[in-house]
Design an enzyme around this catalytic site. Structure first.
Site, PDB file in Angstrom:
ATOM      1  N   THR A 149      -2.116  -0.097  -4.803  1.00  0.00           N
ATOM      2  CA  THR A 149      -3.052   1.273  -3.839  1.00  0.00           C
ATOM      3  C   THR A 149      -3.680   1.746  -4.778  1.00  0.00           C
ATOM      4  OG1 THR A 149      -2.038   2.877  -3.430  1.00  0.00           O
ATOM      5  CG2 THR A 149      -1.294   2.813  -4.749  1.00  0.00           C
ATOM      6  N   THR A 150      -5.132   2.964  -4.216  1.00  0.00           N
ATOM      7  CA  THR A 150      -6.239   3.279  -4.493  1.00  0.00           C
ATOM      8  C   THR A 150      -5.977   4.853  -4.882  1.00  0.00           C
ATOM      9  OG1 THR A 150      -7.944   2.890  -2.947  1.00  0.00           O
ATOM     10  CG2 THR A 150      -8.225   1.048  -4.986  1.00  0.00           C
TER      11      THR A 150
ATOM     12  N   ASP B   5       0.624  -1.580  -0.069  1.00  0.00           N
ATOM     13  CA  ASP B   5       0.022   0.156   0.099  1.00  0.00           C
ATOM     14  C   ASP B   5       0.821   1.314   0.265  1.00  0.00           C
ATOM     15  OD1 ASP B   5      -2.623   1.701   0.409  1.00  0.00           O
ATOM     16  OD2 ASP B   5      -1.476   1.769   2.406  1.00  0.00           O
TER      17      ASP B   5
ATOM     18  N   HIS C 191      -9.464  18.329  -6.908  1.00  0.00           N
ATOM     19  CA  HIS C 191      -8.533  17.021  -6.916  1.00  0.00           C
ATOM     20  C   HIS C 191      -7.678  17.878  -7.547  1.00  0.00           C
ATOM     21  CE1 HIS C 191      -7.684  13.252  -6.713  1.00  0.00           C
ATOM     22  NE2 HIS C 191      -7.851  13.465  -5.371  1.00  0.00           N
TER      23      HIS C 191
ATOM     24  N   GLU D  56      -0.993  11.025   3.986  1.00  0.00           N
ATOM     25  CA  GLU D  56      -2.014  11.474   4.995  1.00  0.00           C
ATOM     26  C   GLU D  56      -1.436  13.096   5.466  1.00  0.00           C
ATOM     27  OE1 GLU D  56      -4.536  10.762   2.804  1.00  0.00           O
ATOM     28  OE2 GLU D  56      -4.318   9.353   2.889  1.00  0.00           O
TER      29      GLU D  56
ATOM     30  N   GLY E 104     -10.930   7.749  -1.326  1.00  0.00           N
ATOM     31  CA  GLY E 104     -10.421   8.606  -2.788  1.00  0.00           C
ATOM     32  C   GLY E 104     -10.404   9.536  -2.707  1.00  0.00           C
TER      33      GLY E 104
ATOM     34  N   SER F 293      -3.900   8.621  -6.708  1.00  0.00           N
ATOM     35  CA  SER F 293      -3.771   8.498  -7.770  1.00  0.00           C
ATOM     36  C   SER F 293      -2.091   7.720  -8.451  1.00  0.00           C
ATOM     37  CB  SER F 293      -4.094   9.364  -8.389  1.00  0.00           C
ATOM     38  OG  SER F 293      -3.111  10.656  -8.231  1.00  0.00           O
TER      39      SER F 293
ATOM     40  N   ASP G 208      -0.279   5.012   1.079  1.00  0.00           N
ATOM     41  CA  ASP G 208      -0.387   5.878   1.689  1.00  0.00           C
ATOM     42  C   ASP G 208      -0.842   5.081   3.218  1.00  0.00           C
ATOM     43  OD1 ASP G 208      -0.885   8.215  -0.284  1.00  0.00           O
ATOM     44  OD2 ASP G 208      -3.405   8.189  -0.738  1.00  0.00           O
TER      45      ASP G 208
END
Length: 260
Positions: free
Chosen positions: A121-122, A8, A81, A17, A51, A124, A10
């Protein structure tokens, strides 16, 4: 036998974060003339929404001056974003976001010993590329056999889609891999795909329920505070040998359960 590490990003590779995304969101609000501000506590709550755009839309429900229609909110979320991503990239380039302790040594150790690795990861792809190019060098992608990001999936974590795609790309069975995650949603995504998950607690997810997991601890930089505790070694950090041992123990437990 442990064949691959699935990373992963983040919270796991870096405290992005805390040090990056929250800061960049606030910079984006200011750049677009909005009086919104996400403090540490509020951002922690918003992280339950996976997201960036989705997080913005959830937050707009609490803002009195948010656009009135869904279409206008979607448009503003896209603009915010994009602006946030530019701010985040600047923070990375300025050296404001470092890899967590123990991460880079473990990546290099796994590569040297022939254990395959993937980014799963999800977030970007642009954010992943920016961070890893800064921290691992321009040839960072050569260290990974697959890089799966938010653009590659229809559903974000805790949905297991990104893990299933990674396993397909690596041509591995779920139990041959070990996921490294920092949060409950990420751990749930890995577990739903059948992948055992090692949890390295992060600032925003210090106590998420993540059972069952082969091991849970405060970070790869230290051997203290892990459950179960790693065996004594000369290294002060968590090593690939530790991961292989936890993985083997989890596999033995799974096999015993299957026989019972």
């Amino acid at each position: 036998m442990l064949a691959a590490l699935l990373w992963d990003v983040d919270g796991t590779l870096a405290e992005t974060e805390r040090d990056g995304h929250r800061v960049a969101f606030n910079q984006a609000f200011e750049a677009l003339g909005l009086r919104w501000h996400w403090d540490h506590e509020r951002y922690g709550r918003l992280l339950r929404v996976t997201g960036g755009r989705e997080r913005l839309l959830a937050a707009m429900a609490e803002e009195r001056d948010a656009p009135p229609t869904p279409a206008e909110r979607q448009a503003l979320a896209r603009k915010l974003h994009d602006t946030k991503n530019h701010c985040y990239a600047r923070l990375v380039y300025e050296g404001g976001i470092a890899l967590r302790g123990g991460v880079a040594p473990l990546i290099h150790e796994a590569r040297a010993q022939g254990v395959r690795q993937a980014i799963v990861t999800t977030t970007s792809r642009a954010n992943v590329e920016t961070l890893l190019a800064r921290q691992l060098g321009p040839a960072w992608a050569d260290m990974f056999d697959a890089v799966l990001c938010g653009e590659d999936v229809r559903a974000k974590k805790p949905d297991p889609e990104v893990y299933l795609l990674a396993l397909r790309a690596l041509r591995l069975q779920p139990r041959q891999a070990l996921a490294l995650e920092d949060s409950g949603p990420g751990a749930s995504a890995a577990q739903a795909a059948g992948v055992p998950v090692l949890v390295t607690r992060s600032v925003y997810f210090p106590a998420d329920p993540v059972e069952p997991a082969p091991a849970v601890g405060p970070g790869l930089h230290t051997r203290e505070g892990w459950s179960p505790a790693p065996p004594p070694r000369r290294s002060a950090r968590i090593t690939l040998q530790d991961l292989a041992s936890w993985h083997a123990h989890a596999e033995a437990g799974a096999a015993a359960t299957a026989r019972s």
